[in-house]
Design a protein around this motif. Structure first.
Motif, short mmCIF file in Angstrom:
data_model
loop_
_atom_site.label_atom_id
_atom_site.label_comp_id
_atom_site.label_asym_id
_atom_site.label_seq_id
_atom_site.Cartn_x
_atom_site.Cartn_y
_atom_site.Cartn_z
N SER A 68 25.24 29.74 27.98
CA SER A 68 24.30 29.48 26.90
C SER A 68 22.93 29.09 27.46
O SER A 68 22.80 28.05 28.13
CB SER A 68 24.82 28.35 26.00
OG SER A 68 23.82 27.96 25.08
N LEU A 69 21.92 29.90 27.16
CA LEU A 69 20.57 29.50 27.57
C LEU A 69 20.05 28.34 26.71
O LEU A 69 19.14 27.63 27.14
CB LEU A 69 19.61 30.69 27.52
CG LEU A 69 19.81 31.72 28.64
CD1 LEU A 69 18.67 32.72 28.65
CD2 LEU A 69 19.91 31.06 30.01
N LEU A 70 20.63 28.14 25.53
CA LEU A 70 20.28 26.93 24.78
C LEU A 70 20.70 25.69 25.57
O LEU A 70 19.92 24.74 25.74
CB LEU A 70 20.95 26.94 23.41
CG LEU A 70 20.50 28.03 22.43
CD1 LEU A 70 21.34 27.99 21.18
CD2 LEU A 70 19.02 27.88 22.09
N ARG A 71 21.92 25.67 26.06
CA ARG A 71 22.38 24.53 26.87
C ARG A 71 21.59 24.44 28.17
O ARG A 71 21.29 23.33 28.64
CB ARG A 71 23.87 24.67 27.15
CG ARG A 71 24.75 24.41 25.94
CD ARG A 71 26.21 24.30 26.32
NE ARG A 71 26.44 23.20 27.25
CZ ARG A 71 27.62 22.95 27.83
NH1 ARG A 71 28.66 23.73 27.58
NH2 ARG A 71 27.77 21.93 28.65
N THR A 72 21.27 25.57 28.76
CA THR A 72 20.49 25.57 30.01
C THR A 72 19.12 24.97 29.78
O THR A 72 18.61 24.20 30.61
CB THR A 72 20.38 27.01 30.55
OG1 THR A 72 21.69 27.55 30.74
CG2 THR A 72 19.64 27.03 31.88
N LEU A 73 18.51 25.28 28.65
CA LEU A 73 17.21 24.69 28.33
C LEU A 73 17.33 23.20 28.06
O LEU A 73 16.40 22.43 28.35
CB LEU A 73 16.59 25.41 27.13
CG LEU A 73 16.14 26.85 27.41
CD1 LEU A 73 15.88 27.59 26.12
CD2 LEU A 73 14.90 26.85 28.31
N GLY A 74 18.47 22.78 27.51
CA GLY A 74 18.71 21.35 27.37
C GLY A 74 18.73 20.65 28.72
O GLY A 74 18.22 19.53 28.86
N GLU A 75 19.31 21.30 29.72
CA GLU A 75 19.28 20.76 31.08
C GLU A 75 17.87 20.77 31.65
O GLU A 75 17.47 19.86 32.38
CB GLU A 75 20.23 21.55 31.98
CG GLU A 75 21.69 21.48 31.57
CD GLU A 75 22.21 20.06 31.63
OE1 GLU A 75 22.45 19.55 32.74
OE2 GLU A 75 22.40 19.45 30.55
N ALA A 76 17.10 21.81 31.34
CA ALA A 76 15.70 21.86 31.79
C ALA A 76 14.90 20.69 31.23
O ALA A 76 14.04 20.12 31.93
CB ALA A 76 15.07 23.19 31.37
N TYR A 77 15.18 20.34 30.00
CA TYR A 77 14.52 19.17 29.40
C TYR A 77 14.81 17.91 30.22
O TYR A 77 13.91 17.11 30.50
CB TYR A 77 15.00 18.99 27.97
CG TYR A 77 14.41 17.77 27.29
CD1 TYR A 77 13.19 17.85 26.63
CD2 TYR A 77 15.07 16.54 27.32
CE1 TYR A 77 12.64 16.73 26.03
CE2 TYR A 77 14.53 15.42 26.73
CZ TYR A 77 13.31 15.52 26.08
OH TYR A 77 12.77 14.41 25.50
#
Length: 433
Positions: free
Chosen positions: A328-337
């Motif tokens: 999930s790139l949504l979850r990956t972006l959450g990690e980026a945050y």
């Protein structure tokens, strides 16, 4: 006959770091997307476009959904699908203990195809419609992946790993065999439908100078193929590679001296670089993949997104399966945050959207084809359900504006949010229920 899709629409126009958040996106609260022959023909307010639709145009309407461009994963390994979550090591030991044993199995074309089908299904289930993909050293692994991608008319990039030293013998090719096998794969697959080839040296530590020069030869001979490799992921890796190439000024300089630095190159990770190397990447038009999940999982370090923005470096987001722990790139972006927070900054939600869509398209040289809902683009898009879970439904009721709603979706969202994934205008995944 075109097909119309009515919902809220959101897509990036440019990098928020360049134009500011307010000018970086277009949002239609009640929008209409008109798709014909796999392309977006119109995009705008439903009230303006509905009266002009040809009589009998099929219309699908999602009153509570959000349509965004298909997500773009700029760095991922499909042979590592079966080893996600292999914990307890940092990069070099992790490769030896987990990755190489997993990749041995891809000499078996039937096994490679089975994993490719699982892998592609996971991408689509998570709303990813384009990815730049590492295969294994085996040509059959590339054939298997491209066969599956071609069946679904996916816009995908992939390449055979080049690796002629510092790996198990059964996973090593040679400079000449790697060149010949890659050339044959390029001629078979590059430009076939929506497929593209990426010359793929694993990293400088696994390639001799002769093999790196042969990789550059492929780039010279095929001016539309890309380069996909790793750079400066782990400090022990960097020290080792500096010992292998003592005449080079830096890890990046290894690639530059072998003719692999240019606008068609994407380097995954690029964490531990100085400003000089970042400027060098920016000047030549190369891109990097920001892989927050895997960088945290392997303890590699924190990517400096602010410096990349300051120096004008092209950046996409990468899940980096299997050191990354979610498709999930949504979850990956959450990690980026979280990576940004650890460095005293906050990731703007419109920047996150950009990284996963238009920014990824730019990083892969595909701007104008994917990453946007603007007319003329390929109709790769995702229908997101902001009410996919009770918590999301409740939390979004408390939001006061679009930026907050998008930030919550990026923080709490995962595969459950993806209601339907369209590829070239064809539904390729629909959530049950």
């Amino acid at each position: 006959m075109p097909t119309a899709y009515r919902s809220a629409l959101l897509y990036s126009l440019d990098d928020p770091a360049t134009v500011g958040a307010a000018a970086s996106y277009r949002h239609h609260e009640d929008g209409l997307l008109l798709v014909e022959d796999g392309l977006i023909r119109a995009c705008g307010p439903a009230g303006e476009l509905l009266p002009g639709l040809p009589a009998g145009t099929p219309l699908r309407h999602w009153p509570d959904a959000l349509i965004v461009p298909g997500f773009v994963d700029t760095h991922i390994h499909y042979p590592q699908t079966g080893m996600i979550g292999a914990a307890g090591e940092q990069l070099l030991d992790w490769l030896a203990r987990y990755t190489y044993p997993a990749e041995r199995r891809f000499a078996d074309s039937a096994y490679a195809e089975r994993v490719a089908r699982i892998f592609v299904a996971e991408l689509l289930r998570n709303g990813t419609t384009t990815a730049q993909v590492f295969a294994s050293v085996h040509p059959a692994s590339v054939d298997a992946f491209f066969t599956v991608a071609a069946e679904l008319d996916l816009r995908m990039l992939c390449g055979k790993v080049l690796m002629d030293r510092n790996a198990p013998p059964e996973l090593c090719d040679s400079a000449d065999s790697g060149y010949a096998q890659s050339r044959a794969l390029i001629e078979r697959w590059h430009g076939h439908g929506r497929l593209g080839y990426a010359v793929t040296p694993r990293f400088a530590g696994s390639c001799s100078s002769a093999q790196l020069r042969r990789a550059a030869q492929l780039l010279d001979e095929f001016p539309t193929v890309r380069l996909h490799t790793h750079l400066a992921e782990n400090r022990a890796e960097i020290a080792w590679i500096e010992s292998l190439f003592p005449d080079c000024a830096s890890y990046l300089d290894v690639y530059a001296r072998h003719g692999l630095l240019g606008p068609r190159a994407l380097f995954a990770h690029a964490i531990h670089l100085d400003d000089g190397d970042c400027r060098r990447l920016s000047r030549c038009g190369a891109a990097v993949a920001f892989c927050p999940s895997s960088n945290l999982f392997l303890g590699s370090g924190l990517f400096d997104l602010a410096r990349a923005e300051r120096l004008g470096l092209k950046v996409g987001i990468g899940s980096d399966i299997g050191a990354g722990t979610s498709f999930s790139l949504l979850r990956t972006l959450g990690e980026a945050y979280k990576v940004e927070q650890l460095q005293g900054r906050s990731l703007d939600p419109f920047k996150a959207l950009y990284l996963a869509t238009l920014g990824g398209a730019r990083a892969l040289g595909l701007e104008g084809r994917i990453g946007s809902l603007a007319p003329g683009h390929e109709a790769d898009f995702v229908v997101l359900d902001p009410q996919a879970t009770p918590l999301l439904r409740f939390r979004l009721e408390e939001c006061t504006d679009l930026a907050e709603r998008l930030a919550v979706l990026l923080t709490l969202g995962d595969d459950r949010v993806v209601r339907e994934t369209f590829v070239a205008g064809v539904s390729r995944h629909r959530r049950d229920g």
